[in-house]
Design a protein around this motif. Structure first.
Motif, mmCIF file in Angstrom:
data_model
loop_
_atom_site.group_PDB
_atom_site.id
_atom_site.type_symbol
_atom_site.label_atom_id
_atom_site.label_comp_id
_atom_site.label_asym_id
_atom_site.label_seq_id
_atom_site.Cartn_x
_atom_site.Cartn_y
_atom_site.Cartn_z
ATOM 1 N N SER A 1 -9.300 9.342 8.689
ATOM 2 C CA SER A 1 -8.224 9.926 7.959
ATOM 3 C C SER A 1 -8.447 9.683 6.336
ATOM 4 O O SER A 1 -7.818 10.451 5.505
ATOM 5 N N GLY A 2 -9.470 8.985 5.905
ATOM 6 C CA GLY A 2 -9.553 8.590 4.514
ATOM 7 C C GLY A 2 -8.744 7.656 3.975
ATOM 8 O O GLY A 2 -8.976 7.338 2.688
ATOM 9 N N THR A 3 -8.235 6.830 4.674
ATOM 10 C CA THR A 3 -7.681 5.454 4.161
ATOM 11 C C THR A 3 -8.654 4.613 3.470
ATOM 12 O O THR A 3 -9.723 4.474 3.971
ATOM 13 N N SER A 4 -8.193 4.182 2.302
ATOM 14 C CA SER A 4 -9.307 3.496 1.745
ATOM 15 C C SER A 4 -9.460 2.079 1.891
ATOM 16 O O SER A 4 -10.539 1.181 1.456
ATOM 17 N N ALA A 5 -8.615 1.177 2.634
ATOM 18 C CA ALA A 5 -8.547 -0.246 3.041
ATOM 19 C C ALA A 5 -7.496 -0.415 3.957
ATOM 20 O O ALA A 5 -6.331 0.265 4.109
ATOM 21 N N ILE A 6 -7.706 -1.461 4.476
ATOM 22 C CA ILE A 6 -6.550 -2.094 5.365
ATOM 23 C C ILE A 6 -6.336 -3.364 5.297
ATOM 24 O O ILE A 6 -6.969 -4.200 5.084
ATOM 25 N N VAL A 7 -4.950 -3.548 5.204
ATOM 26 C CA VAL A 7 -4.222 -4.949 4.941
ATOM 27 C C VAL A 7 -3.649 -5.215 6.435
ATOM 28 O O VAL A 7 -2.813 -4.417 7.132
ATOM 29 N N VAL A 8 -4.110 -6.327 6.809
ATOM 30 C CA VAL A 8 -3.603 -6.941 8.140
ATOM 31 C C VAL A 8 -2.967 -8.341 7.878
ATOM 32 O O VAL A 8 -3.099 -8.915 6.850
ATOM 33 N N LEU A 9 -2.312 -8.581 8.879
ATOM 34 C CA LEU A 9 -1.234 -9.936 8.703
ATOM 35 C C LEU A 9 -0.482 -9.802 7.633
ATOM 36 O O LEU A 9 -0.415 -11.057 6.949
ATOM 37 N N GLY A 10 0.196 -8.685 7.280
ATOM 38 C CA GLY A 10 1.206 -8.486 6.334
ATOM 39 C C GLY A 10 2.717 -8.592 6.795
ATOM 40 O O GLY A 10 2.792 -8.842 8.169
ATOM 41 N N THR A 11 3.546 -8.216 6.184
ATOM 42 C CA THR A 11 4.844 -7.935 6.815
ATOM 43 C C THR A 11 5.045 -7.081 7.867
ATOM 44 O O THR A 11 5.610 -7.362 8.840
ATOM 45 N N THR A 12 4.347 -6.083 7.678
ATOM 46 C CA THR A 12 4.440 -4.692 8.441
ATOM 47 C C THR A 12 3.483 -5.229 9.903
ATOM 48 O O THR A 12 3.737 -4.731 10.973
ATOM 49 N N GLY A 13 2.646 -6.171 9.608
ATOM 50 C CA GLY A 13 1.894 -6.363 10.896
ATOM 51 C C GLY A 13 2.534 -7.876 11.392
ATOM 52 O O GLY A 13 1.989 -8.638 12.334
ATOM 53 N N GLU A 14 3.735 -8.094 11.083
ATOM 54 C CA GLU A 14 4.662 -9.177 11.888
ATOM 55 C C GLU A 14 3.712 -10.511 11.856
ATOM 56 O O GLU A 14 3.882 -11.246 12.701
ATOM 57 N N SER A 15 3.110 -10.646 10.891
ATOM 58 C CA SER A 15 2.424 -11.922 10.774
ATOM 59 C C SER A 15 3.377 -13.235 10.967
ATOM 60 O O SER A 15 2.691 -14.349 11.215
ATOM 61 N N ALA A 16 4.545 -13.408 10.427
ATOM 62 C CA ALA A 16 5.513 -14.483 10.735
ATOM 63 C C ALA A 16 5.650 -14.689 11.889
ATOM 64 O O ALA A 16 5.939 -16.002 12.422
ATOM 65 N N THR A 17 5.426 -13.906 12.897
ATOM 66 C CA THR A 17 5.658 -14.325 14.248
ATOM 67 C C THR A 17 4.297 -14.384 15.317
ATOM 68 O O THR A 17 4.390 -14.754 16.384
ATOM 69 N N LEU A 18 3.257 -14.293 14.456
ATOM 70 C CA LEU A 18 1.831 -14.557 15.178
ATOM 71 C C LEU A 18 1.314 -16.050 15.145
ATOM 72 O O LEU A 18 1.623 -16.712 14.087
ATOM 73 N N ASN B 1 0.426 4.343 8.239
ATOM 74 C CA ASN B 1 0.445 4.011 9.453
ATOM 75 C C ASN B 1 0.411 5.286 10.555
ATOM 76 O O ASN B 1 -0.270 5.128 11.498
ATOM 77 N N ILE B 2 1.286 6.292 10.032
ATOM 78 C CA ILE B 2 1.253 7.572 11.017
ATOM 79 C C ILE B 2 1.212 8.734 10.362
ATOM 80 O O ILE B 2 1.317 9.688 10.938
ATOM 81 N N ALA B 3 0.821 8.567 8.996
ATOM 82 C CA ALA B 3 0.558 9.635 8.274
ATOM 83 C C ALA B 3 -0.648 9.373 7.357
ATOM 84 O O ALA B 3 -0.556 9.689 6.096
ATOM 85 N N ALA B 4 -1.767 8.878 7.876
ATOM 86 C CA ALA B 4 -2.769 8.411 7.051
ATOM 87 C C ALA B 4 -3.479 9.506 6.142
ATOM 88 O O ALA B 4 -3.798 9.259 5.247
ATOM 89 N N TYR B 5 -3.827 10.637 6.852
ATOM 90 C CA TYR B 5 -4.437 11.873 6.119
ATOM 91 C C TYR B 5 -3.597 12.199 4.953
ATOM 92 O O TYR B 5 -4.192 12.470 3.879
ATOM 93 N N GLN B 6 -2.302 12.380 5.162
ATOM 94 C CA GLN B 6 -1.389 12.894 4.405
ATOM 95 C C GLN B 6 -1.438 11.771 3.025
ATOM 96 O O GLN B 6 -1.545 12.513 1.791
#
Length: 302
Positions: free
Chosen positions: A34-51, A208-213
Motif C-alpha cells: 500500500s506504500g506505507t513508509s515505515a511501521i511502528v510496533v509496540l506503541g500505544t496502538t499496539g497495546e504494548s502496555a499489556t504484552l 491501519n485500515i486505510a494504508a493506501y489512502q
C-alpha cells in the motif's frame, strides 16, 4: 528516512488472546503493497502496555522475519524507568530494527530537567536512532519545545512524534531545531495541517485500515498537489475522528477485522471490544473513506 505515512500498527491476537502470526504476516504485506513508509510496533496502538517481555520479543521477531527488509521497522521502547528504557533499547542493538520510539515517562510526571536527563541517558546508551514521543493526554507530562531543543542536539535523537494536536507546537519547535530534525504528527485529524507547517509526515492510526489512502495523502502533499491532498483528507476526516469514538485501539481493531485484515478483533483487558451501538458509526466512517470498496484487496495480502 522517516517521512510520509508511518503506521502505528495494531497487535493482532487470536481468540485466546495470543499474538496471531498469520495476521501479522498479512498486515506487513498490506502495508508494503500500500506504500506505507515505515511501521511502528509496540506503541500505544499496539497495546504494548499489556504484552509480556517474551511477547514483545516475539512481535519484533515476526516483524523482522515477515518484512524481509522491505520496510523500516520502528520499535516502541519507552518506559517510565530510565534504567528499563535503556535495557529495552540496548536489547535491540544489531537486531535489524531501524529506530526506537521513546515515549515520555508516564504517571511519575518528571520535570523538564528529568525528561532531558531521561532521554539523554537512553540515547547515550545506544547507537540506534531515537525518536521522541510526546502525548500528554496519555502520559500526564508534556515535553516542552525548549526541552526538545536541548535533546535535538544529541546526535542520535533524530526527531519527535508530536501528538498534542496543537498546531502551534510545530511552529515553536521548528524555530528551535535544525532543519534535518524529523517532525512527525501523532494526530491523524490534523496531520495535513501539521505537514503544511513543516512536518515530515504522520505516525498514523488511520493507516491501519486505510494504508493506501494515507500514503497517497502524504505523497500528494510532498509532490505539491495540495488541493488534491486536502480533498482526500476531507474524505478521510470522519474516519480519523470515529477511530477514537472509544479509546484506541478498540475501534481500529474492530475495523481491521471487518475488512479482513486480521482474523479477530481480540483485545487485552482492560481494553474491551467495541460497543455494539458504535458498530454502525465506525462502519459508516469506513464507507465514507471508501475502505469497504477495497475489502476484497485485503484478503489477498497473505
Amino acid at each position: 528516512m522517516f517521512k510520509g505515512s508511518i503506521v502505528a500498527l495494531i497487535t493482532p491476537m487470536n481468540k485466546k488472546g495470543m499474538v496471531c502470526v498469520n495476521s501479522f504476516k498479512r498486515l506487513i504485506n498490506y502495508h508494503v503493497k500500500s506504500g506505507t513508509s515505515a511501521i511502528v510496533v509496540l506503541g500505544t496502538t499496539g497495546e504494548s502496555a499489556t504484552l509480556t517481555n517474551a511477547e514483545r520479543s516475539h512481535v519484533i521477531e515476526l516483524m523482522l522475519k515477515f518484512s524481509k527488509g522491505r520496510i523500516p521497522i520502528i520499535v516502541g521502547t519507552g518506559a517510565n524507568s530510565t534504567a528499563k528504557g535503556i535495557s529495552i533499547t540496548q536489547s535491540l542493538e544489531n537486531s535489524g530494527v531501524s529506530a526506537c520510539l521513546s515515549i515520555t515517562p508516564y504517571y511519575n510526571c518528571p520535570t523538564q530537567e528529568g525528561l532531558y536527563r531521561h532521554f539523554r541517558a537512553i540515547a547515550e546508551s545506544t547507537n540506534l536512532p531515537q525518536i521522541l514521543y510526546n502525548v500528554p493526554l496519555r502520559t500526564g507530562v508534556d515535553l516542552l519545545p525548549i526541552t526538545i531543543q536541548r535533546l535535538a542536539n544529541i546526535k542520535n535523537i533524530i526527531g519527535i512524534k508530536e501528538a498534542t494536536g496543537d498546531l502551534l507546537r510545530i511552529t515553536e519547535i521548528k524555530k528551535l531545531v535544525q532543519e534535518d530534525f524529523i517532525l512527525l504528527s501523532g494526530d491523524d485529524a490534523t496531520a495535513l495541517n501539521f505537514m503544511e507547517l513543516g512536518g515530515c509526515g504522520v505516525v498514523s492510526v488511520t493507516a491501519n485500515i486505510a494504508a493506501y489512502q494515507m500514503a497517497n495523502l502524504c505523497d500528494l502533499f510532498q509532490n505539491g498537489r495540495i488541493d488534491k491532498a486536502r480533498l482526500l483528507d476531507q474524505k478521510l476526516m470522519n474516519l480519523h475522528q470515529k477511530l477514537f469514538i472509544e479509546p484506541n485501539p478498540i475501534p481500529v481493531k474492530w475495523a481491521a477485522k471487518k475488512l479482513g485484515l486480521i482474523e479477530n478483533d481480540t483485545l487485552r483487558l482492560p481494553m474491551t471490544p467495541l460497543t455494539e451501538i458504535n458498530y454502525s458509526v465506525v462502519q459508516q466512517a469506513l464507507k465514507d473513506a471508501d475502505c469497504l470498496l477495497t475489502k476484497g484487496v485485503y484478503t489477498c495480502l497473505t
